[in-house]
Scaffold this motif. Structure first.
Motif, PDB file in Angstrom:
ATOM      1  N   GLU A   1      29.542 -37.522 -10.175  1.00 26.30           N
ATOM      2  CA  GLU A   1      30.297 -37.214 -11.390  1.00 26.30           C
ATOM      3  C   GLU A   1      31.191 -38.395 -11.759  1.00 26.30           C
ATOM      4  OE1 GLU A   1      30.562 -32.446 -10.272  1.00 26.30           O
ATOM      5  OE2 GLU A   1      32.407 -33.616 -10.543  1.00 26.30           O
ATOM      6  N   MET A   2      31.343 -38.649 -13.044  1.00 26.39           N
ATOM      7  CA  MET A   2      32.173 -39.745 -13.559  1.00 26.39           C
ATOM      8  C   MET A   2      31.774 -41.104 -12.970  1.00 26.39           C
ATOM      9  SD  MET A   2      34.431 -39.097 -15.923  1.00 26.39           S
ATOM     10  CE  MET A   2      35.670 -40.377 -15.734  1.00 26.39           C
ATOM     11  N   GLY A   3      30.519 -41.216 -12.532  1.00 26.70           N
ATOM     12  CA  GLY A   3      30.070 -42.470 -11.960  1.00 26.70           C
ATOM     13  C   GLY A   3      30.809 -42.850 -10.692  1.00 26.70           C
ATOM     14  N   GLY A   4      31.346 -41.842  -9.993  1.00 30.04           N
ATOM     15  CA  GLY A   4      32.025 -42.091  -8.721  1.00 30.04           C
ATOM     16  C   GLY A   4      33.493 -42.427  -8.836  1.00 30.04           C
ATOM     17  N   ARG A   5      34.071 -42.332 -10.056  1.00 32.80           N
ATOM     18  CA  ARG A   5      35.490 -42.650 -10.238  1.00 32.80           C
ATOM     19  C   ARG A   5      36.192 -41.470 -10.908  1.00 32.80           C
ATOM     20  NH1 ARG A   5      32.795 -46.643 -12.623  1.00 32.80           N
ATOM     21  NH2 ARG A   5      33.646 -46.078 -14.662  1.00 32.80           N
ATOM     22  N   GLY A   6      37.312 -41.052 -10.333  1.00 33.81           N
ATOM     23  CA  GLY A   6      38.122 -40.020 -10.966  1.00 33.81           C
ATOM     24  C   GLY A   6      37.425 -38.683 -11.076  1.00 33.81           C
ATOM     25  N   PHE A   7      36.680 -38.295 -10.041  1.00 33.90           N
ATOM     26  CA  PHE A   7      35.912 -37.055 -10.122  1.00 33.90           C
ATOM     27  C   PHE A   7      36.607 -35.877  -9.444  1.00 33.90           C
ATOM     28  CE2 PHE A   7      34.395 -39.633  -6.587  1.00 33.90           C
ATOM     29  CZ  PHE A   7      34.466 -38.760  -5.509  1.00 33.90           C
ATOM     30  N   LEU A   8      37.833 -36.069  -8.968  1.00 32.15           N
ATOM     31  CA  LEU A   8      38.564 -35.007  -8.286  1.00 32.15           C
ATOM     32  C   LEU A   8      39.701 -34.471  -9.163  1.00 32.15           C
ATOM     33  CD1 LEU A   8      38.922 -36.603  -4.722  1.00 32.15           C
ATOM     34  CD2 LEU A   8      37.326 -34.808  -5.401  1.00 32.15           C
TER      35      LEU A   8
ATOM     36  N   HIS B   1      28.899 -34.582 -20.335  1.00 31.32           N
ATOM     37  CA  HIS B   1      28.180 -35.828 -20.086  1.00 31.32           C
ATOM     38  C   HIS B   1      28.673 -36.523 -18.824  1.00 31.32           C
ATOM     39  CE1 HIS B   1      25.459 -36.123 -23.386  1.00 31.32           C
ATOM     40  NE2 HIS B   1      26.395 -36.081 -24.319  1.00 31.32           N
ATOM     41  N   ASN B   2      29.960 -36.409 -18.536  1.00 30.31           N
ATOM     42  CA  ASN B   2      30.541 -37.144 -17.414  1.00 30.31           C
ATOM     43  C   ASN B   2      30.565 -36.371 -16.105  1.00 30.31           C
ATOM     44  OD1 ASN B   2      31.798 -39.894 -18.357  1.00 30.31           O
ATOM     45  ND2 ASN B   2      32.156 -38.456 -20.013  1.00 30.31           N
ATOM     46  N   PHE B   3      30.645 -35.042 -16.171  1.00 25.76           N
ATOM     47  CA  PHE B   3      30.724 -34.234 -14.958  1.00 25.76           C
ATOM     48  C   PHE B   3      29.511 -33.318 -14.765  1.00 25.76           C
ATOM     49  CE2 PHE B   3      35.143 -35.238 -15.944  1.00 25.76           C
ATOM     50  CZ  PHE B   3      35.635 -35.637 -14.710  1.00 25.76           C
ATOM     51  N   GLY B   4      28.757 -33.063 -15.832  1.00 28.51           N
ATOM     52  CA  GLY B   4      27.585 -32.205 -15.729  1.00 28.51           C
ATOM     53  C   GLY B   4      27.906 -30.742 -15.954  1.00 28.51           C
ATOM     54  N   PRO B   5      26.882 -29.947 -16.284  1.00 32.55           N
ATOM     55  CA  PRO B   5      27.097 -28.537 -16.626  1.00 32.55           C
ATOM     56  C   PRO B   5      27.403 -27.638 -15.437  1.00 32.55           C
ATOM     57  CG  PRO B   5      24.759 -29.029 -16.619  1.00 32.55           C
ATOM     58  CD  PRO B   5      25.467 -30.339 -16.413  1.00 32.55           C
TER      59      PRO B   5
ATOM     60  N   SER C   1      14.466 -34.241 -16.494  1.00 32.53           N
ATOM     61  CA  SER C   1      14.462 -35.699 -16.539  1.00 32.53           C
ATOM     62  C   SER C   1      15.204 -36.154 -17.792  1.00 32.53           C
ATOM     63  CB  SER C   1      13.033 -36.240 -16.543  1.00 32.53           C
ATOM     64  OG  SER C   1      12.442 -36.117 -15.267  1.00 32.53           O
ATOM     65  N   THR C   2      15.835 -37.336 -17.717  1.00 38.88           N
ATOM     66  CA  THR C   2      16.619 -37.829 -18.849  1.00 38.88           C
ATOM     67  C   THR C   2      16.300 -39.298 -19.089  1.00 38.88           C
ATOM     68  OG1 THR C   2      18.568 -38.720 -17.706  1.00 38.88           O
ATOM     69  CG2 THR C   2      18.490 -36.333 -18.016  1.00 38.88           C
ATOM     70  N   TRP C   3      16.827 -39.792 -20.200  1.00 41.81           N
ATOM     71  CA  TRP C   3      16.654 -41.197 -20.546  1.00 41.81           C
ATOM     72  C   TRP C   3      17.758 -42.058 -19.943  1.00 41.81           C
ATOM     73  CZ3 TRP C   3      12.106 -42.395 -22.347  1.00 41.81           C
ATOM     74  CH2 TRP C   3      11.369 -41.447 -23.080  1.00 41.81           C
ATOM     75  N   GLY C   4      18.652 -41.462 -19.170  1.00 41.72           N
ATOM     76  CA  GLY C   4      19.719 -42.243 -18.566  1.00 41.72           C
ATOM     77  C   GLY C   4      20.875 -42.433 -19.530  1.00 41.72           C
ATOM     78  N   GLY C   5      21.808 -43.276 -19.144  1.00 38.25           N
ATOM     79  CA  GLY C   5      22.966 -43.542 -19.988  1.00 38.25           C
ATOM     80  C   GLY C   5      24.150 -42.676 -19.620  1.00 38.25           C
ATOM     81  N   ASN C   6      24.012 -41.365 -19.728  1.00 37.18           N
ATOM     82  CA  ASN C   6      25.063 -40.436 -19.349  1.00 37.18           C
ATOM     83  C   ASN C   6      24.770 -39.856 -17.963  1.00 37.18           C
ATOM     84  OD1 ASN C   6      26.734 -40.317 -21.838  1.00 37.18           O
ATOM     85  ND2 ASN C   6      24.827 -39.592 -22.742  1.00 37.18           N
ATOM     86  N   ILE C   7      25.823 -39.353 -17.309  1.00 38.97           N
ATOM     87  CA  ILE C   7      25.637 -38.715 -16.008  1.00 38.97           C
ATOM     88  C   ILE C   7      24.734 -37.491 -16.164  1.00 38.97           C
ATOM     89  CG2 ILE C   7      26.784 -37.666 -14.024  1.00 38.97           C
ATOM     90  CD1 ILE C   7      27.360 -40.661 -14.462  1.00 38.97           C
ATOM     91  N   ALA C   8      25.044 -36.666 -17.161  1.00 39.76           N
ATOM     92  CA  ALA C   8      24.176 -35.541 -17.552  1.00 39.76           C
ATOM     93  C   ALA C   8      23.886 -35.693 -19.034  1.00 39.76           C
ATOM     94  CB  ALA C   8      24.867 -34.203 -17.280  1.00 39.76           C
ATOM     95  N   SER C   9      22.724 -35.212 -19.461  1.00 38.71           N
ATOM     96  CA  SER C   9      22.369 -35.464 -20.854  1.00 38.71           C
ATOM     97  C   SER C   9      21.558 -34.319 -21.443  1.00 38.71           C
ATOM     98  CB  SER C   9      21.592 -36.774 -20.975  1.00 38.71           C
ATOM     99  OG  SER C   9      21.638 -37.259 -22.303  1.00 38.71           O
ATOM    100  N   HIS C  10      21.187 -34.506 -22.700  1.00 40.98           N
ATOM    101  CA  HIS C  10      20.430 -33.523 -23.475  1.00 40.98           C
ATOM    102  C   HIS C  10      19.535 -34.297 -24.438  1.00 40.98           C
ATOM    103  CE1 HIS C  10      23.275 -34.453 -26.745  1.00 40.98           C
ATOM    104  NE2 HIS C  10      24.217 -34.371 -25.811  1.00 40.98           N
TER     105      HIS C  10
END
Length: 533
Positions: free
Chosen positions: A231-238, A298-302, A464-473
């Motif tokens: 989540e958050m690319g490993g920064r500030g996820f807590l 997008h940053n933490f996921g659903p 599957s996603t195209w990347g870019g965001n942690i989670a996407s649509h």
């Protein structure tokens, strides 16, 4: 933290409380006489990236406005954006137009609202924006054609979230600038009206600087793990998530906290009071798009603890907003619609092992050099066929013979089908013939006009996603297409309907409720709202 909106509208229920507005004397008189006048205010609330299953996943903990709408409204439990590229711009454009992206012209986020010729007014931060790519009309136009006194206000954090529900109408449309103000572009006006300036002068964002986003409920109320480093690319996820004391920096970072929705709702309520929406004998329109859920998702996921808490907070925030609105307007004269512009998929790396094939972050980069080499070999412009993420665009005129074009297209399609994570690659014209039995084909057919230069479309494996965001649509799969749809208030009988419906059905439903005529042919059809008592 939920901001009390009573400072704008007078006394209201405390933040996070369950609204218990009792019928007014006017409401009781109308019920006794059996009369049911048209609503004086229609409120569209769009929660960006709000999955339909959040209503059941967190249902027992919802105690605010969303919970009230579910209990007291007509709930359509199988509502979908029935198009393939489930992004913010195409989704918002369907809501009050009653038409699929193939008809609105807003087929992708990249074909959205960016417009250098319409810069922000009052020195705001951000690109210029306008609805010039939007085609056709919306409910706002139909209402104005029927009654010239109709006023429309549309508000969002995002420019496209504010602009596209209203279409090309030059009404009051505002979105958030990272300096803490709500602004508009020169498409709508040359400068800000005094009521907007007055709100901005309150510097509401300064009140959030230094604030901490902590859990709304006790830790035991959340089943999700807090320590998920992806989540958050490993920064500030807590938890807790702290905003800086610096007001300028907080103005930017507030967008990834629930506080952003509080600001949008406060501004919208200030606009209702200033513009006197819903105070006349005609019907006015308020469109709200709440974007914090999308940025958080997008940053933490659903499936994150952050999303869980955000759903609870936006529920309470909407409840506070409705309490405050009903201090201004008789609730029996207001019709509320709650929906979303798209869903979202689980973070691919966190998908359960039962999901097969395993979700991936897909890149088509390996295919591009082979495509360019093939076109050079054929002595054709190397961009005569181009890949734009999930679509292939073709310039047939660049080929001397139609057969040569087909050879090149067949080559790249076969290459794309070998890419891990790609479920299918369809020639666009071919899939138009199978929309009755193939839901994926139907959604692609709703995305682009048959006359477009889209030659093929790419559908990824589920999750599957195209990347870019942690989670996407952005896929035609149901987890991206399915959204909540609830109508409540004036003209609506509470109940539940479980049949398949589409977001393009919202506009014709409201048009019938208001007795206004759409100005063009629609893709949607009116939904039954029951028989008012």
């Amino acid at each position: 933290m939920i901001v009390t909106l009573a400072c704008v509208a007078g006394a209201a229920a405390s933040p996070g409380s369950v609204a218990t507005t009792m019928p007014s004397g006017v409401e009781r008189a109308r019920a006794a006489s059996g009369t049911q006048p048209k609503p004086r205010l229609v409120v569209l609330i769009t929660i960006d990236q709000f999955r339909a299953d959040y209503l059941t996943r967190y249902g027992s903990q919802l105690q605010g406005g969303i919970a009230r709408l579910v209990r007291g409204g007509m709930h359509f439990t199988d509502a979908h954006h029935d198009h393939a590229i489930t992004e913010t711009a195409p989704g918002h454009a369907t809501l009050l137009s009653g038409r699929f992206p193939r008809s609105t012209g807003i087929m992708m986020n990249s074909i959205g609202v960016d417009d250098e010729s319409a810069p922000l007014v009052a020195g705001g931060y951000g690109p210029g924006a306008s609805p010039t790519r939007f085609q056709g009309t919306t409910l706002a136009d139909w209402m104005t054609a029927a009654e010239r006194r109709t006023r429309t206000l549309s508000v969002s954090m995002k420019d496209r979230g504010a602009i596209l529900p209203i279409g090309r109408a030059k009404s009051d449309v505002y979105w958030y600038s990272i300096d803490g103000r709500f602004l508009t572009s020169s498409y709508y006006r040359k400068d800000l009206p005094t009521w907007v300036t007055a709100f901005n002068d309150r510097q509401m964002v300064a009140g959030f600087a230094g604030k901490s986003w902590s859990l709304l409920l006790p830790d035991s109320a959340y089943v999700e793990r807090d320590s998920v480093p992806i989540e958050m690319g490993g920064r500030g996820f807590l938890f807790p998530h702290q905003l800086t004391d610096d007001v300028i920096e907080a103005g930017a970072n507030i967008r990834i906290t629930p506080f952003m929705d509080d600001m949008v709702l406060a501004f919208a309520l200030h606009g209702v009071a200033s513009l006197q929406l819903g105070a006349g004998s005609h019907t006015d329109l308020l469109a709200l798009s709440l974007s914090a859920t999308d940025v958080i998702g997008h940053n933490f996921g659903p499936d994150s603890r952050e999303m869980h808490d955000q759903v609870l907070r936006v529920d309470r925030a909407i409840g506070t907003f409705l309490d405050s609105l009903y201090q201004l307007r008789d609730s029996s004269t207001v019709t509320v619609v709650l929906t979303s512009d798209h869903g979202v998929g689980t973070i691919p790396e966190l998908a359960p092992n039962s999901v097969q094939p395993p979700p991936r972050r897909v890149s088509l980069a390996p295919v591009v050099p082979a495509l360019r080499a093939k076109l050079r070999e054929m002595k054709v412009d190397t961009f005569a066929i181009d890949i734009d993420m999930n679509i292939l665009l073709g310039d047939r005129r660049a080929f001397r013979r139609q057969a040569d074009f087909e050879v090149a297209m067949q080559f790249v399609v076969e290459q794309l089908r070998t890419v891990p994570g790609v479920a299918r690659v369809d020639r666009f014209q071919a899939l138009l013939a199978d929309t009755a039995t193939d839901a994926i084909a139907r959604r692609w057919a709703h995305q682009f006009p048959a006359t477009s230069n889209v030659e093929a479309v790419i559908t990824l494996d589920p999750l599957s996603t195209w990347g870019g965001n942690i989670a996407s649509h952005g896929s035609p799969h149901d987890y991206d297409s399915r959204v909540p749809l609830i109508l409540a208030g004036a003209g609506v009988t509470p109940g539940t309907q479980r049949q398949f419906v589409r977001t393009v059905d919202i506009a014709p439903t409201l048009a019938r409720l208001l007795g206004v005529k759409p100005l063009e042919r629609l893709d949607g059809r009116p939904l039954s709202l029951g028989s008012p008592p």
